[in-house]
Write an enzyme that holds these catalytic residues in place. Structure first.
Site, PDB file in Angstrom:
ATOM      1  N   TYR A 156     130.218  62.989  60.407  1.00 60.52           N
ATOM      2  CA  TYR A 156     129.502  62.373  59.292  1.00 60.52           C
ATOM      3  C   TYR A 156     128.940  63.453  58.392  1.00 60.52           C
ATOM      4  CZ  TYR A 156     125.165  63.298  61.904  1.00 60.52           C
ATOM      5  OH  TYR A 156     124.135  63.900  62.585  1.00 60.52           O
ATOM      6  N   CYS A 157     128.760  63.101  57.125  1.00 65.64           N
ATOM      7  CA  CYS A 157     128.156  64.000  56.157  1.00 65.64           C
ATOM      8  C   CYS A 157     127.456  63.158  55.094  1.00 65.64           C
ATOM      9  CB  CYS A 157     129.181  64.956  55.553  1.00 65.64           C
ATOM     10  SG  CYS A 157     130.511  64.191  54.629  1.00 65.64           S
ATOM     11  N   THR A 158     126.994  63.770  54.034  1.00 62.39           N
ATOM     12  CA  THR A 158     126.202  63.059  53.040  1.00 62.39           C
ATOM     13  C   THR A 158     127.051  62.192  52.118  1.00 62.39           C
ATOM     14  OG1 THR A 158     124.637  64.891  53.082  1.00 62.39           O
ATOM     15  CG2 THR A 158     124.443  63.342  51.269  1.00 62.39           C
ATOM     16  N   GLY A 160     130.761  62.355  51.995  1.00 61.99           N
ATOM     17  CA  GLY A 160     132.121  62.157  52.450  1.00 61.99           C
ATOM     18  C   GLY A 160     133.073  63.306  52.171  1.00 61.99           C
ATOM     19  N   CYS A 163     133.535  65.707  55.211  1.00 67.14           N
ATOM     20  CA  CYS A 163     134.258  65.011  56.282  1.00 67.14           C
ATOM     21  C   CYS A 163     135.731  64.852  55.951  1.00 67.14           C
ATOM     22  CB  CYS A 163     133.646  63.642  56.546  1.00 67.14           C
ATOM     23  SG  CYS A 163     132.137  63.690  57.512  1.00 67.14           S
TER      24      CYS A 163
END
Length: 190
Positions: A156-158, A160, A163
């Site tokens: 997951y990331c802020t 996308g 990722c």
């Protein structure tokens, strides 16, 4: 907006765009510039496409698969997830965001910039035996001799972007089961 939705190099989910009424005065300082990458992985975008990345999971699916033992055994489960599997959770955000909050047991890659990701990923793949060996006929097949438990990587990331590129890199290196949290971009207020 229609030009962005149909541009072949954007390679993004067309449902990610949210339209709302406004005018040029709403963003008076807005500048649009063309760049090769928003977040640089250090690998040319043409040689590693984000469309070849991990499977997107909804927030509900992501939450459910974080605890494989809680998944209903009668329910169809994506490969590498569910009871009897091993899940590795990677937080692809920066260290500041990590400190503010994160999922339990998430790994924070020790990187200063996203171009450090390949080195981190290669070390993780080697350390945890996540990918196949050098035999091209087994590309994408886990090395079962050392690792008999199906392993999934969830990321997951802020927004996308990290990722998309990071999961594509993992898959290009033979990691078979790669999943990422689908980011919902609708920020409209009720």
């Amino acid at each position: 907006m229609s030009a962005m939705k149909t541009h072949p190099e954007l390679e993004m989910d067309r449902s990610a765009f949210k339209e709302s009424e406004g005018s040029a005065h709403d963003f008076s300082g807005l500048q649009v510039m063309e760049c090769k990458e928003i977040v640089s992985l250090g690998i040319p975008p043409g040689s590693l496409k984000s469309t070849e990345g991990g499977v997107h999971l909804t927030p509900e699916q992501f939450h459910k698969y974080l605890n494989p033992e809680a998944v209903n055994p009668d329910e169809p489960v994506p490969p590498g997830l569910g009871k009897g599997s091993r899940t590795i959770l990677i937080d692809c955000r920066n260290a500041y965001e990590w400190k503010v909050g994160r999922f339990k047991n998430a790994i924070l890659p020790p990187t200063r910039q996203f171009s450090d990701w390949p080195k981190f990923a290669d070390n993780l793949i080697d350390e945890l035996k996540l990918a196949s060996g050098g035999d091209p006929s087994t590309k994408g097949v886990e090395t079962r001799a050392q690792n008999t438990t199906p392993t999934a990587v969830m990321m997951y990331c802020t927004g996308g972007i990290r990722c998309e590129r990071g999961s594509a890199y993992l898959k290009s290196r033979g990691v078979q089961h790669v999943y990422q949290l689908k980011v919902h971009h609708d920020l409209s207020l009720p």
